[in-house]
Design a protein around this motif. Structure first.
Motif, short mmCIF file in Angstrom:
data_model
loop_
_atom_site.label_atom_id
_atom_site.label_comp_id
_atom_site.label_asym_id
_atom_site.label_seq_id
_atom_site.Cartn_x
_atom_site.Cartn_y
_atom_site.Cartn_z
N VAL A 196 0.83 -1.19 0.00
CA VAL A 196 0.00 0.00 0.00
C VAL A 196 0.87 1.25 0.00
O VAL A 196 1.87 1.32 0.72
N ASP A 197 0.49 2.22 -0.82
CA ASP A 197 1.18 3.51 -0.81
C ASP A 197 0.20 4.59 -1.26
O ASP A 197 -0.91 4.30 -1.70
N ASN A 198 0.62 5.84 -1.18
CA ASN A 198 -0.21 6.96 -1.58
C ASN A 198 -0.50 6.91 -3.07
O ASN A 198 0.41 6.74 -3.89
N ASN A 199 -1.77 7.08 -3.46
CA ASN A 199 -2.14 6.87 -4.86
C ASN A 199 -1.61 7.96 -5.79
O ASN A 199 -1.29 7.68 -6.96
N THR A 200 -1.52 9.19 -5.31
CA THR A 200 -1.00 10.25 -6.18
C THR A 200 0.49 10.08 -6.41
O THR A 200 1.00 10.32 -7.50
N ARG A 201 1.20 9.66 -5.37
CA ARG A 201 2.63 9.37 -5.54
C ARG A 201 2.82 8.21 -6.53
O ARG A 201 3.76 8.21 -7.34
N LEU A 202 1.95 7.24 -6.48
CA LEU A 202 2.04 6.14 -7.43
C LEU A 202 1.72 6.60 -8.85
O LEU A 202 2.31 6.12 -9.81
N ALA A 203 0.79 7.55 -8.98
CA ALA A 203 0.51 8.12 -10.31
C ALA A 203 1.74 8.85 -10.84
O ALA A 203 2.05 8.79 -12.04
N ALA A 204 2.46 9.54 -9.95
CA ALA A 204 3.70 10.19 -10.36
C ALA A 204 4.71 9.16 -10.83
O ALA A 204 5.42 9.37 -11.84
N LEU A 205 4.81 8.04 -10.12
CA LEU A 205 5.70 6.95 -10.53
C LEU A 205 5.33 6.45 -11.92
O LEU A 205 6.20 6.23 -12.78
N ALA A 206 4.03 6.27 -12.17
CA ALA A 206 3.59 5.77 -13.47
C ALA A 206 3.91 6.77 -14.58
O ALA A 206 4.40 6.38 -15.65
N GLU A 207 3.65 8.06 -14.35
CA GLU A 207 3.94 9.06 -15.38
C GLU A 207 5.44 9.16 -15.66
O GLU A 207 5.86 9.40 -16.79
N ALA A 208 6.25 8.98 -14.63
CA ALA A 208 7.70 9.05 -14.81
C ALA A 208 8.26 7.77 -15.42
O ALA A 208 9.34 7.78 -16.01
N THR A 209 7.53 6.66 -15.27
CA THR A 209 8.00 5.39 -15.81
C THR A 209 7.53 5.17 -17.24
O THR A 209 8.32 4.81 -18.11
N TRP A 210 6.24 5.41 -17.49
CA TRP A 210 5.66 5.11 -18.81
C TRP A 210 4.98 6.31 -19.48
O TRP A 210 4.57 6.21 -20.62
N GLY A 211 4.82 7.41 -18.76
CA GLY A 211 3.96 8.47 -19.25
C GLY A 211 4.67 9.73 -19.71
O GLY A 211 5.70 9.68 -20.38
N ALA A 212 4.14 10.88 -19.29
CA ALA A 212 4.57 12.17 -19.82
C ALA A 212 6.01 12.52 -19.48
O ALA A 212 6.63 13.33 -20.17
N ALA A 213 6.55 11.95 -18.40
CA ALA A 213 7.90 12.33 -17.95
C ALA A 213 8.90 11.19 -18.07
O ALA A 213 9.93 11.18 -17.39
N THR A 214 8.62 10.23 -18.95
CA THR A 214 9.52 9.08 -19.10
C THR A 214 10.94 9.54 -19.40
O THR A 214 11.17 10.36 -20.29
N GLY A 215 11.89 9.04 -18.63
CA GLY A 215 13.30 9.35 -18.87
C GLY A 215 13.83 10.54 -18.12
O GLY A 215 15.04 10.73 -18.04
N ALA A 216 12.95 11.36 -17.53
CA ALA A 216 13.40 12.53 -16.79
C ALA A 216 13.89 12.12 -15.40
O ALA A 216 13.33 11.23 -14.76
N GLN A 217 14.91 12.79 -14.92
CA GLN A 217 15.51 12.47 -13.63
C GLN A 217 14.88 13.25 -12.48
O GLN A 217 14.93 12.82 -11.32
N ASP A 218 14.33 14.41 -12.77
CA ASP A 218 13.71 15.25 -11.74
C ASP A 218 12.33 15.69 -12.25
O ASP A 218 12.24 16.44 -13.22
N VAL A 219 11.30 15.22 -11.58
CA VAL A 219 9.93 15.42 -12.06
C VAL A 219 9.05 15.91 -10.92
O VAL A 219 9.12 15.41 -9.79
N LEU A 220 8.23 16.89 -11.22
CA LEU A 220 7.20 17.37 -10.31
C LEU A 220 5.86 17.01 -10.91
O LEU A 220 5.56 17.37 -12.05
N TYR A 221 5.04 16.28 -10.15
CA TYR A 221 3.73 15.86 -10.63
C TYR A 221 2.66 16.44 -9.73
O TYR A 221 2.75 16.36 -8.50
N LEU A 222 1.64 17.05 -10.33
CA LEU A 222 0.52 17.62 -9.58
C LEU A 222 -0.78 17.11 -10.18
O LEU A 222 -0.98 17.20 -11.39
N ARG A 223 -1.65 16.58 -9.33
CA ARG A 223 -2.94 16.07 -9.78
C ARG A 223 -4.07 16.89 -9.18
O ARG A 223 -4.16 17.02 -7.95
#
Length: 398
Positions: A196-223
């Motif tokens: 179990v973990d925070n869902n918005t933090r997990l969404a940030a993980l998904a966007e940085a892994t497969w989504g809008a920020a793939t490949g970036a080393q420093d990412v800020l995600y806001l939902r």
């Protein structure tokens, strides 16, 4: 049945097999050369181990399609057998349940979502998740030995805030105190380990892994959703914070003398930029769908979003000035407003960023939609992303 004694050579071989299986589980399909580089095993040892795993059915070898072949010997890719198990991600949002599943070969089995009343209790949410998961893959989903359940929930994980609704979840249903039995409930339903973990933090993980920020080393995600939250990727690693409180961007002050927030202080970004705050400020739309439909011909709706975007951009600029991210990603249901929201966000960003940073900052819309939290939960289970290299071990997330 008694366990057979294993000698040193047998234990060494088993260790090599587990290493190869773990690499395929983590990285997805790999060639033998890539496996050799990642494992450090000699070519002879690797070929012997891989051959045994293929013969035993745990690993499958796939030749490239005819259109992908080049001159010379075709390069096979190795992957875990798709039928060996699945990993399931469940995102318990404030007013919806989102689920997704992949098999151990990293192939998406399916995804599904369903809304529900905010006050729905946890047993009912779990039953809803069970029904949605059962329908994935045409009802053929099978949880095997390598399977697990990754779960995203609203609010801090492991640090309950007594009496707070806010990011802690819907009042009376989703608060931290009400979800303490969630791993037990899900474990009984699915018969698999639960993380179990925070869902918005997990969404940030998904966007940085497969989504809008793939490949970036420093990412800020806001939902921007029924609540407002975020996630941070710092130096190529998802950041959880010492007490699981990282990413609470919705509780940065946007209006010092503003509305009282459910977290206990005044004027948080969540009080002006959540879906409920937008509808309250507009005063005419019954729900977000009606608000978005009216937006093209409703000046009042446009003014609301202009003000909201200004607040969002100002807060993002403050965080960007502090952290210097390569990419800022904006998602959530409210992001569906498009330019009416993004334009004022970008104007405020430009106005409040340090001049030296203005040409470097990049704002992108999220790309994974409702499935982002569930996909991030799957990444947590598979531990498949280098973004998790310095993240707490799975057994420490509870």
């Amino acid at each position: 049945m008694p366990r057979e004694h294993q000698g040193p050579l047998a234990r060494l071989r088993r260790g090599h097999e587990e290493l190869v299986l773990r690499l395929l589980r983590t990285h997805g399909p790999l060639s033998r050369a890539e496996l050799g580089r990642l494992s450090g095993l000699s070519r002879t040892t690797l070929y012997d181990i891989v051959g045994a795993l293929v013969d035993g059915g745990a690993v499958v070898a796939t030749a490239p399609a005819a259109a992908e072949r080049r001159r010379g010997r075709p390069v096979e890719t190795l992957s875990l057998h798709p039928g060996a198990g699945q990993a399931v991600g469940i995102d318990f949002a404030r007013r919806a349940v989102h689920v997704a599943a992949v098999n151990v070969a990293h192939e998406v089995v399916g995804s599904a979502s369903e809304t529900h009343p905010a006050e729905l209790d946890w047993p009912e949410r779990v039953r809803l998740a069970e029904r949605l998961v059962a329908g994935l893959g045409g009802g053929t989903l099978r949880l095997g030995a390598l399977s697990g359940i990754g779960v995203g929930v609203v609010g801090p994980v492991g640090t309950p805030r007594p009496g707070a609704e806010g990011t802690g979840g819907p009042e009376g249903a989703g608060g931290a105190a009400d979800r303490t039995d969630l791993p037990v409930l899900l474990g009984k339903r699915f018969g698999a380990p639960v993380l179990v973990d925070n869902n918005t933090r997990l969404a940030a993980l998904a966007e940085a892994t497969w989504g809008a920020a793939t490949g970036a080393q420093d990412v800020l995600y806001l939902r921007l959703s029924h609540g407002v939250g975020g996630g941070l990727v710092v130096g190529g690693a998802l950041h959880r914070g010492a007490y699981g409180l990282s990413g609470e961007l919705g509780h940065i002050t946007a209006e010092p003398d503003g509305r009282r927030c459910s977290c206990g202080k005044d004027g948080c970004l969540e009080t002006v930029a959540s879906v409920g705050a937008v509808l309250r400020a507009h005063g005419g739309a019954a729900d977000l769908a009606a608000f978005l439909a009216a937006l093209p011909h409703d000046p009042a709706a446009a003014r609301v979003l202009d003000e909201v975007g200004t607040h969002v951009g100002t807060v993002l600029a403050a965080v960007c000035n502090a952290l210097g991210p390569e990419v800022a990603v904006l998602g959530g249901e409210l992001a569906a407003a498009g330019p009416a929201l993004f334009d004022p966000v970008e104007r405020a960003l430009h106005a409040h960023l340090m001049p030296v940073s203005r040409a470097r900052g990049r704002l992108r819309p999220a790309t994974l939609g409702e499935a982002a939290g569930a996909l991030g939960a799957i990444a947590l289970v598979l531990h498949e992303s280098p973004l998790l290299d310095r993240y707490p071990a799975p057994d420490s997330l509870e």
